[in-house]
Design a protein around this motif. Structure first.
Motif, mmCIF file in Angstrom:
data_model
loop_
_atom_site.group_PDB
_atom_site.id
_atom_site.type_symbol
_atom_site.label_atom_id
_atom_site.label_comp_id
_atom_site.label_asym_id
_atom_site.label_seq_id
_atom_site.Cartn_x
_atom_site.Cartn_y
_atom_site.Cartn_z
ATOM 1 N N TYR A 193 22.737 -32.144 35.883
ATOM 2 C CA TYR A 193 21.528 -32.617 36.560
ATOM 3 C C TYR A 193 21.287 -31.938 37.906
ATOM 4 O O TYR A 193 20.455 -32.369 38.681
ATOM 5 N N THR A 194 22.059 -30.906 38.193
ATOM 6 C CA THR A 194 21.761 -30.111 39.386
ATOM 7 C C THR A 194 21.378 -28.718 38.895
ATOM 8 O O THR A 194 21.868 -28.264 37.871
ATOM 9 N N LYS A 233 16.967 -24.310 40.970
ATOM 10 C CA LYS A 233 16.133 -24.434 39.785
ATOM 11 C C LYS A 233 17.003 -24.535 38.537
ATOM 12 O O LYS A 233 18.168 -24.178 38.562
ATOM 13 N N TYR A 234 16.370 -24.938 37.440
ATOM 14 C CA TYR A 234 16.968 -24.941 36.106
ATOM 15 C C TYR A 234 18.126 -25.926 35.945
ATOM 16 O O TYR A 234 19.295 -25.550 35.907
ATOM 17 N N LYS A 235 17.774 -27.194 35.870
ATOM 18 C CA LYS A 235 18.788 -28.184 35.526
ATOM 19 C C LYS A 235 19.094 -28.035 34.046
ATOM 20 O O LYS A 235 18.179 -28.091 33.226
ATOM 21 N N PHE A 290 27.836 -34.689 43.737
ATOM 22 C CA PHE A 290 26.736 -34.235 44.566
ATOM 23 C C PHE A 290 27.234 -33.614 45.872
ATOM 24 O O PHE A 290 26.693 -32.622 46.346
ATOM 25 N N GLY A 323 30.590 -34.236 35.385
ATOM 26 C CA GLY A 323 29.938 -34.915 36.498
ATOM 27 C C GLY A 323 28.436 -34.752 36.492
ATOM 28 O O GLY A 323 27.782 -34.870 35.458
ATOM 29 N N ALA A 324 27.882 -34.433 37.659
ATOM 30 C CA ALA A 324 26.433 -34.318 37.792
ATOM 31 C C ALA A 324 25.953 -32.894 37.506
ATOM 32 O O ALA A 324 24.786 -32.591 37.708
ATOM 33 N N VAL A 353 21.094 -24.640 38.605
ATOM 34 C CA VAL A 353 22.206 -23.689 38.582
ATOM 35 C C VAL A 353 21.983 -22.485 39.488
ATOM 36 O O VAL A 353 22.932 -21.810 39.859
ATOM 37 N N ALA A 354 20.714 -22.210 39.835
ATOM 38 C CA ALA A 354 20.454 -20.987 40.588
ATOM 39 C C ALA A 354 19.456 -21.239 41.705
ATOM 40 O O ALA A 354 18.553 -22.072 41.575
ATOM 41 N N ALA A 376 20.097 -30.128 32.055
ATOM 42 C CA ALA A 376 19.653 -31.307 31.297
ATOM 43 C C ALA A 376 18.235 -31.143 30.773
ATOM 44 O O ALA A 376 17.877 -31.701 29.744
#
Lengths: 477, 465
Positions: B94-95, B110-112, B374, B90-91, B97-98, B114
């Protein structure tokens, strides 16, 4: 003879509804995608404009305050001294470092929706600056955008294959192949005439619509670099068209029916455009897995905690190393601000190897992927279009290096003043360096895109060559 | 009769080399993507579990500190990966992680992943979901585009109909034939997928994920049924097999490639996302308004029935910090809700795109049930933010009741351990089904509509030549 074939093809196409359909379809797709690209560029320009205004206002206000203090009109009150290096360098005169959209940015959104195109400087860690990015719905990022690159890389080959799948097979199925071959015409001449007309027409339409769209969306055609990029783009598209028509020739040379040709070509498109890139990505990420950011966060945290616990010691050590920065007649003052900067510097130093390992692994993966791009013309085309549009990873790295340099200079100027508790005046603030993005040179672009073009030339050439060799063996009946 | 037709269809498929190759490729990709998905889930999950334990340990062992200083130190929250993400990422890429949960500020994730990915990643992830959503429908088209049109061209349709076979039976037989062919491919894949899920999750979470898996299987079956229906309809109506194939491929391209981008563009135009710059300017402006410190002092003095600040029995710092937090929280709640509501409105519009492109509905359901959309990212963000407030309130409360002595006040592990550990539970399947009502409804409509259409076209509109 080739000319005669082309003329005949043109008459046939005109009589058919195919031509009208192709024109309308291409115009609609190119037009819509360019509109889409230009609205994204406009959004970025608007944001950068707003940031610039805010920065100018902020600096103007600071200068007014500083002049007021210097002329004795304003009194400094409270704990926050507007003249302090920490406040000026970290906030009130901190600039935005921006990478404006390149002249042909409307061509491809590329990686520009993922990487930030401006940073607000401060005196803290680079991580804090870099982590900032544009707000976007993750679902939209997942889908990607309907930009010109999408039309050209994904959909354009399908139109090309629709025009080329029955180059020979339709003549055979209509019974006109033997008739044509009874004329003083070789199979190769006939095929050349056909693909020159069909391919040329398609390429011409795309170039025409793109130029028209570019003009309408306000691309400045005045500079030589724009013409260089457009020239490279046209060459790229010519080779890309050549590849797909070459594939059509190759498949036609196996003398299967039109329906089988169509299926085979659709399969090839699916494999080259959709499956191969994602399989390559999968291989790259499995072979060179990027260490987790979660681990990095933890490493930073540990370093931060250690540095925090010996903050005052760090400051004392720093002052020992730099006695010249000691505020006159003072003990190393362990106030909150200086202490936190001393800690920050230590954390940066500790975290650096972790970050380096991280970047190295990402680079390794990228380098590995670089080799993969020659497997599929779609990857090559996407890479080159992003480079020409200035939305490639390469340009972001170029920007990122400039940001690094400016950030180091900025810190180099301000941090000693923070520790020495120097107060800055309006003259110094007015004379602070201003960041100006240095665009990639034409040589950079030419270097990167040139390699891709060479790769594309080899791929297209190979397919066409094998196809033409096989044409000799095609029977008429 | 029906079973004979179905058997004949499957026999033809088995004999067709192209179909065999295509099926083998699809099955291979499905298995590889499941395997990689499983491996990624296991490794990411392990990292997150470790980091979660570590961040708790860091919080507990931070030593003697002023509570506010501890609140500034804060904790990190790491978004857990759901076991079903091995089917659909899924997304997730692009989201972020922390997220850092600290005093005064609701931070962004922060830290996508992708952003750390190579440039090929944008061509699309190879996951089980992309194989199921894109390649399997293509296979269905290949299996069925010539079902009727091909038989008509070869003249066997006239023969069949002259034998007096009921057209309903013919249609049903054809549909079952395609379903059978598909089943040979999907049943082993589904079994292996379930096995991967069992391996990936401990016993408790597997059971908890069973309803999600069940609904997911059902919705994919609806999606495939829709494609079988569409293909048979077109095959029955089209003049030639070639025309049927062109129409179906055109629809497939629109559905799989163009629609996701088109609808995301449209949703962005209808519901505008603010720029990060405008958003943070607005946030700063709202935060700066602050709260009235003097009024708070008066209120607190009145509350405790004293006339001077010195006479207060509590530490005012804790009260004023708490008031600052409350003001900030109001601003964050307002602005982030607005922003996230915009995203959800965009996503809803994209779900509704399922009216013309079933993929839009399928993608939404699949991400939702996998816990990678999302809405579930938002759910986690809200939970993390709630925890941040619990933590800050605990610190400020302690500060408020701290002795008013000279010198700084220090708290220790006793206070730190009073703050419960952050625990997050994914929303129940019912919540997800509620969010996906539109998409599920559309999938049902597509499946019923398309198979109904196929039945109609095969019985009423099928011409022998």
């Amino acid at each position: 003879m080739i000319g005669t074939v082309a003329k005949q093809e043109w008459r046939l196409l005109k009589a058919d509804r195919t031509l009208a359909a192709v024109v309308v379809l291409m115009a609609a797709m190119v037009g819509y995608s360019l509109y889409n690209g230009s609205s994204w560029v406009a959004f970025q320009r608007q944001t950068l404009g707003a940031a610039e205004t805010e920065q100018a206002e902020r600096k103007g206000k600071l200068l007014k305050t500083l002049k007021g203090i210097e002329e004795g009109r304003i009194e400094v009150k409270g704990t926050q001294d507007p003249r302090s290096a920490a406040s000026i360098g970290g906030n009130s005169s901190a600039p935005y470092l921006a990478m404006p959209p390149a002249p042909l940015a409307t061509l491809a959104v590329g990686q520009s929706d993922l990487y930030p195109y401006y940073f607000k400087l401060n005196l803290r860690s680079k991580q804090a600056i870099l982590a900032n990015d544009e707000i976007e719905n993750p679902t939209n990022l997942l889908a990607g955008r309907f930009d010109l690159a999408f039309v050209l890389v994904y959909l354009f080959p399908l139109v090309a294959l629709a025009l080329g799948y029955n180059l020979i097979s339709s003549e055979r199925e209509q019974g006109t192949l033997a008739l044509a071959m009874s004329q003083p015409l070789t199979m190769r001449e006939m095929v050349t005439g056909k693909i020159v007309l069909r391919g040329g027409l398609l390429l011409g339409l795309v170039v025409l619509f793109t130029f028209a769209g570019a003009l309408l969306t306000g691309v400045d055609l005045g500079s030589s670099t724009v013409w260089l990029r457009l020239g490279l783009w046209v060459s790229l598209m010519a080779l890309y068209t050549g590849f797909w028509f070459g594939l059509a020739v190759l498949v036609n040379s196996y003398q299967t029916s039109s329906a089988t040709n169509a299926l085979t070509l659709a399969g090839a498109w699916l494999g080259l455009v959709l499956v191969l890139p994602s399989v390559a990505n999968l291989v790259a990420t499995s072979m060179y897995p990027v260490p987790s950011r979660v681990e990095m966060v933890q490493a930073m945290r540990v370093a931060g905690k250690e540095a925090q616990s010996k903050g005052s010691m760090l400051l004392a050590k720093y002052m020992e190393d730099h006695p010249e920065l000691m505020p006159a007649g003072e003990k190393p003052a362990a106030d909150f601000t200086t202490l936190s900067y001393a800690v920050q510097m230590e954390v940066d130093k500790k975290v650096e190897p972790v970050l380096k390992r991280f970047d190295e692994q990402v680079e390794k993966q990228q380098a590995f992927v670089e080799g993969f791009k020659y497997l599929s013309p779609a990857i090559l085309a996407q890479t080159a279009i992003n480079d020409l549009a200035g939305t490639s990873l390469g340009r972001y790295q170029h920007f990122s290096r400039q940001v690094d340099g400016f950030f180091d200079a900025w810190k180099g100027y301000f941090l000693p003043k923070v520790f020495a508790k120097t107060k800055l005046g309006s003259g110094e603030v007015a004379g602070l360096p201003v960041y100006q993005f240095r665009e990639e040179t034409d040589g950079d672009i030419l270097g990167r895109v040139g390699v891709v073009l060479a790769g594309m030339l080899v791929l297209s050439g190979a397919v066409l060559w094998v196809g033409y060799i096989r044409l000799r063996r095609v029977s008429i009946s | 009769m029906i079973s004979q037709i179905a058997k004949k269809e499957m026999l033809e498929m088995r004999r067709d080399g192209r179909f065999q190759v295509a099926s083998a490729i699809v099955l291979g990709l499905l298995l590889v993507s499941l395997g990689i998905g499983w491996q990624q889930y296991v490794s990411v999950n392990r990292q997150h579990e470790m980091a979660r334990a570590e961040t708790r340990e860091q919080w507990l062992s931070q030593g003697k500190k002023n509570p506010h200083s501890a609140a500034h130190y804060g904790v990190y929250a790491f978004k857990p990966k759901s076991p079903l993400s091995l089917v659909d990422r899924g997304a997730d890429q692009y989201t972020g992680v922390a997220v850092w949960l600290e005093a005064h500020k609701q931070n962004e994730f922060k830290y996508k992943p992708a952003r750390d990915a190579n440039t090929l990643a944008r061509f699309g992830d190879l996951t089980a979901s992309s194989v199921l959503q894109l390649l399997v429908p293509l296979l269905i088209i290949l299996m069925s585009f010539s079902s009727f049109a091909g038989e008509r061209e070869s003249g066997t349709l006239r023969l069949l109909l002259s034998m007096g076979i009921a057209r309903e039976k013919l249609a049903l037989g054809k549909a079952l034939g395609v379903a059978g062919g598909l089943g040979m491919l999907l049943v082993p894949a589904a079994l292996i997928g379930s096995a991967a899920l069992v391996l990936a999750s401990d016993s408790g979470s597997f059971v908890a994920n069973l309803p999600r898996l069940g609904w997911m299987t059902a919705s994919y079956l609806l999606y495939f049924a829709a494609f079988v229906g569409i293909s048979l309809t077109v095959s029955a109506l089209a003049k030639s097999a070639r025309l049927a194939l062109v129409c179906l491929l055109g629809f497939w391209i629109f559905n799989g490639l163009a629609a996701p981008r088109l609808f995301s563009d449209v949703s962005r135009t209808v519901h505008r996302t603010p720029s990060s710059f405008a958003f943070s300017q607005r946030m700063d402006g709202e935060l700066k308004k602050g709260f009235d410190g003097e009024a708070l002092k008066k209120k607190v003095m009145a509350q405790y029935g004293v006339t001077s600040m010195e006479a207060l029995p509590v530490n005012f710092l804790g009260i004023s910090l708490k008031a600052g937090e409350d003001h900030g929280n109001e601003v964050y709640d307002k602005l982030y809700s607005e922003l996230w509501d915009t995203f959800e409105a965009q996503n809803r519009l994209q779900q509704q795109g399922g009216v013309v492109a079933p993929l839009m509905a399928m993608r939404s359901v699949s991400m939702g049930l996998s816990g990678t959309d999302f809405a579930q990212f938002r759910d986690f963000s809200v939970a993390a933010e709630k925890y941040r407030r619990v933590l800050n309130d605990a610190m400020n409360d302690d500060l408020k009741n701290s002795p008013k002595t000279e010198g700084p006040y220090m708290a220790d592990e006793k206070l730190w351990s009073k703050v419960p550990e952050f625990a997050y539970v994914m929303p129940e399947v019912n919540v997800v089904l509620g969010q996906q009502a539109w998409s599920l409804g559309l999938l049902v409509l597509w499946a019923l509509g398309a198979t109904g259409m196929a039945g109609w076209a095969a019985t009423r509109r099928l011409r022998a030549e």
